[in-house]
Design a protein around this motif. Sequence first.
Motif, short mmCIF file in Angstrom:
data_model
loop_
_atom_site.label_atom_id
_atom_site.label_comp_id
_atom_site.label_asym_id
_atom_site.label_seq_id
_atom_site.Cartn_x
_atom_site.Cartn_y
_atom_site.Cartn_z
N ARG A 83 0.83 -1.21 0.00
CA ARG A 83 0.00 0.00 0.00
C ARG A 83 0.87 1.26 0.00
O ARG A 83 0.57 2.25 -0.69
CB ARG A 83 -0.93 -0.01 1.21
N LEU A 84 1.94 1.25 0.80
CA LEU A 84 2.84 2.41 0.85
C LEU A 84 3.52 2.63 -0.50
O LEU A 84 3.65 3.78 -0.95
CB LEU A 84 3.89 2.19 1.94
N ALA A 85 3.97 1.55 -1.12
CA ALA A 85 4.63 1.68 -2.42
C ALA A 85 3.69 2.33 -3.43
O ALA A 85 4.08 3.23 -4.19
CB ALA A 85 5.09 0.31 -2.90
N ALA A 86 2.42 1.89 -3.42
CA ALA A 86 1.45 2.47 -4.35
C ALA A 86 1.21 3.95 -4.04
O ALA A 86 1.05 4.77 -4.94
CB ALA A 86 0.15 1.69 -4.29
N ALA A 87 1.21 4.27 -2.74
CA ALA A 87 0.91 5.65 -2.33
C ALA A 87 1.96 6.64 -2.82
O ALA A 87 1.65 7.80 -3.12
CB ALA A 87 0.78 5.72 -0.81
N ILE A 88 3.22 6.20 -2.90
CA ILE A 88 4.28 7.12 -3.33
C ILE A 88 4.75 6.82 -4.76
O ILE A 88 5.74 7.39 -5.23
CB ILE A 88 5.49 7.09 -2.37
N GLY A 89 4.02 5.94 -5.44
CA GLY A 89 4.37 5.64 -6.83
C GLY A 89 5.70 4.93 -6.98
O GLY A 89 6.43 5.16 -7.95
N MET A 90 6.02 4.06 -6.04
CA MET A 90 7.31 3.37 -6.05
C MET A 90 7.09 1.87 -6.23
O MET A 90 6.08 1.31 -5.77
CB MET A 90 8.02 3.64 -4.72
N ASP A 91 7.99 1.21 -6.89
CA ASP A 91 7.92 -0.24 -7.02
C ASP A 91 8.00 -0.89 -5.64
O ASP A 91 8.86 -0.52 -4.82
CB ASP A 91 9.07 -0.74 -7.90
N ALA A 92 7.11 -1.83 -5.38
CA ALA A 92 7.04 -2.44 -4.04
C ALA A 92 8.32 -3.18 -3.69
O ALA A 92 8.72 -3.23 -2.51
CB ALA A 92 5.85 -3.38 -3.96
N LEU A 93 8.97 -3.76 -4.69
CA LEU A 93 10.25 -4.42 -4.43
C LEU A 93 11.32 -3.42 -4.03
O LEU A 93 12.12 -3.66 -3.11
CB LEU A 93 10.70 -5.19 -5.68
N GLU A 94 11.33 -2.28 -4.71
CA GLU A 94 12.34 -1.26 -4.40
C GLU A 94 12.11 -0.68 -3.00
O GLU A 94 13.07 -0.37 -2.28
CB GLU A 94 12.30 -0.15 -5.45
N LEU A 95 10.86 -0.54 -2.62
CA LEU A 95 10.56 -0.05 -1.28
C LEU A 95 11.11 -1.00 -0.23
O LEU A 95 11.73 -0.58 0.76
CB LEU A 95 9.06 0.12 -1.11
N ARG A 96 10.91 -2.28 -0.45
CA ARG A 96 11.43 -3.26 0.49
C ARG A 96 12.96 -3.26 0.50
O ARG A 96 13.59 -3.31 1.55
CB ARG A 96 10.89 -4.65 0.14
N ARG A 97 13.54 -3.23 -0.69
CA ARG A 97 15.00 -3.26 -0.80
C ARG A 97 15.64 -2.06 -0.09
O ARG A 97 16.68 -2.18 0.56
CB ARG A 97 15.39 -3.29 -2.27
N LEU A 98 15.00 -0.92 -0.18
CA LEU A 98 15.52 0.30 0.44
C LEU A 98 15.52 0.21 1.96
O LEU A 98 16.42 0.74 2.63
CB LEU A 98 14.68 1.50 -0.01
N ASN A 99 14.53 -0.52 2.52
CA ASN A 99 14.34 -0.52 3.97
C ASN A 99 14.71 -1.83 4.65
O ASN A 99 14.62 -1.93 5.88
CB ASN A 99 12.88 -0.18 4.30
N ILE A 100 15.14 -2.82 3.88
CA ILE A 100 15.41 -4.14 4.46
C ILE A 100 16.62 -4.09 5.39
O ILE A 100 17.56 -3.33 5.17
CB ILE A 100 15.63 -5.18 3.33
N ARG A 101 16.58 -4.88 6.44
CA ARG A 101 17.69 -4.92 7.38
C ARG A 101 18.93 -5.55 6.74
O ARG A 101 18.80 -6.41 5.86
CB ARG A 101 17.30 -5.66 8.66
N ARG A 102 20.10 -5.12 7.18
CA ARG A 102 21.37 -5.66 6.71
C ARG A 102 22.05 -6.45 7.81
O ARG A 102 21.57 -6.51 8.94
CB ARG A 102 22.27 -4.52 6.22
N LYS A 103 23.19 -7.00 7.47
CA LYS A 103 23.89 -7.99 8.30
C LYS A 103 24.07 -7.58 9.76
O LYS A 103 23.80 -8.36 10.67
CB LYS A 103 25.25 -8.30 7.68
N GLU A 104 24.52 -6.37 10.01
CA GLU A 104 24.85 -5.96 11.38
C GLU A 104 23.73 -5.18 12.06
O GLU A 104 23.91 -4.71 13.18
CB GLU A 104 26.13 -5.11 11.37
N ASP A 105 22.60 -5.05 11.41
CA ASP A 105 21.50 -4.30 12.02
C ASP A 105 20.96 -5.05 13.24
O ASP A 105 20.99 -6.28 13.28
CB ASP A 105 20.37 -4.09 11.01
N PRO A 106 20.44 -4.32 14.21
CA PRO A 106 19.88 -4.97 15.40
C PRO A 106 18.58 -5.68 15.07
O PRO A 106 17.99 -5.49 14.00
CB PRO A 106 19.65 -3.81 16.37
#
Length: 744
Positions: free
Chosen positions: A360-383
């Motif tokens: 829903r958020l991706a649609a709201a800002i006109g962004m690809d849903a995969l890219e939205l997830r990729r931008l915010n996904i946790r990385r190796k050392e994140d808590p």
Amino acid sequence: MEKKIRPDGREKVTGRLKYLTDLTFPEMLWAKVLRSAYPHARILSLSTEKARKLPGVRAIITHEDVPALNGFGIVTPDQPVLCKDVVRYVGDALAAVAADSIEIAARALELIEVHYEPLPVLDSPEKALAKSAPFLHPGGNVLHRAGFQKGDIQAAFSQCAKIVEETYEVPRQLHAYMETEGGVIVPEKDGSLTVYVGTQHGFKDRFQLSRILGMPEEKIRIISSPMGGSFGGKDELNIQPYGALLALATGRPVKIHQTRQESMRSSIKRHPMKITMKTGVDQTGRLRAHQTTITADTGAYATLGPAILDFAVEHACGPYIIDAVDTKGLSVFTNNGVSGEFRGFGGNQITFALEGQMDRLAAAIGMDALELRRLNIRRKEDPGPLGQRIAPTNGALEVLESAARVYHAKKQHMPKRSTWKRTGTGLAVTMHGGGLGFGRMDPAGGRLSLTENGKVEIAFGFEEAGQGILAVIEAVTTEALGCKKEDLSIVIGDTAFVPSSGSTTASRGTSMVWHSLQRLKGPFIKQLLQGAAQRTGIEEEELSIGPGGIWKEGRCMLSFESLAAGKEPIVVSTQFDFPVSPDPIDSAHFLYTYSGVVAQVEVDLLTGKIKVTELHQSTAAGPVVNELGYRGQIEGGGVMALGYTLMEDVVMKEGQYATENLDSYLIPGIGDVPFQLELEAIETLPLEDHYGPRGVGEIGTVAVAPAVANAIYDAIGFRVSCLPVKPEAVLQSMERGILHENRF
């Protein structure tokens, strides 16, 4: 990945395996339990006089016959074994009968006279929380509150470019194991009791029965394997107290095996929840604020409701990094059926809501849903999601990228449109904590021994519940020791012969076996080689364990049987806590598994029916121990989740079950299984990760529902916020004209 046949596979597929409900004993009696006629009522009187006169009735028990604690519950023993003054749901027990036949026992129940005074029925959390609502328990109608806060939530929302707020509702689900609750309880000549009943926690059952019977734990033996499925539903006591009390009253073995209708009425279910999420992003797609309110209908009694709510709160942010978080959860007592442990443990409910928000958020800002997830996904050392330290891992990103490749491939090869069919593809990702979490007793351990008959015996205090744990034990042990499977004797599910090493819950079985063998193998191998060196005169350093015994330079020098002959058994034990975060945050997990799910659906515009045609799951859970078992868990979990998504709902009306049997409660059949079930196992772990393979018993169920929901939107433009997705909801969406114009 090496394919290995399950040790119990042949017996199961040929029907030769005896489950605990298949057992019979000389002079065995049959038992039935009288359940409440009302979801909430005061008990004015209870008479068993007529029933006792029925020929063939050997014993009838009521609350007066409970010698010690009249209550059970893994953490909080708030559920009466047999009710005295009040009943709080239709599964409450008032009496139990043991008779010469099951027919006589059923007739005896009909002759028991109970007079009730009906009380107000609180059949929803909203009613239970009303100021005028009567208290179902002395402390009120709130079982548990939980929450997590990080950052300034209001300030974060004020900086968001787009905010999405939605309320999601998820249903009560039945475990639907093939073997309903049952077994045989046998009084022994020495005054002890042997309980042949399926459970996921033999030692916990023993502890609870000890409190109820006023009997030392050591005089109660629990034999709990094998059983025909559990999925969490047999983690709690069910028929054991009634069989035990009747066996002691009659001095004879007592068998109870619930019908499906009896099981439906009395068994625990998955928690229905109402989840409201408000989530905001900035112009670049960064998640800035996330506010969640969870209301769980826990039913009449506690069981593990608090822990399930805690788990849902922990996973409210899932695998994403968010600046400000405010999560509040409430678990509420009602007069509905008891909600408790179920595969996924609160993760399924919260992930459905969270992954719905992401699309829903991706649609709201006109962004690809995969890219939205990729931008915010946790990385190796994140808590971790509660800010705790966890095992470093890129699992979230790895499953996302794997799922992304599959998603793009399926989008490029979408089936051709037809007049009345629409096809869509959806994606979802999740993370899932293994073990019970920080602050909860989570014992683990095992025992290795060389027995007198020359077998390498490996023993654990948990159960085979259809999940394939025997194959895991066999694979891990033979790899750790270098022996062959024929050398092994696996002992589980019997408190008389196994160490207390925790339950078969929380996706911990595989991890526990692996961690135990890492601790056991060194001391055990050393003792074997020392003994062999003494017997053969060969230097210990020149010897090693191999198939069948002790080897030197490609030759077996001494068999295990010869090594064991005339000597005391070699025994090595270990006891440890399941790995938890070093940060003292209540319920926080340390080891996580990750999943990326891609679903393709076909929507029939004439009937509203949804068919999942393809389901792909990418799973990051460390090395695969047994491919067949791994695949079976992920695929089986996925199909179970399809039931949760599209058809299953244990409907209750005014505290009564509207559905009482499998003739009207639908679960997936072979025709509902997707044409393509695909799995990618991501086995790599960071170099510093020494925690080995994780369990996959739950992860395959968690993210399927949101992936299917997102695929439905892709097909017809209908945003799903309520499960199960019913055909009438699809048809109503078409009537409202919300179908994608470009789909016609």
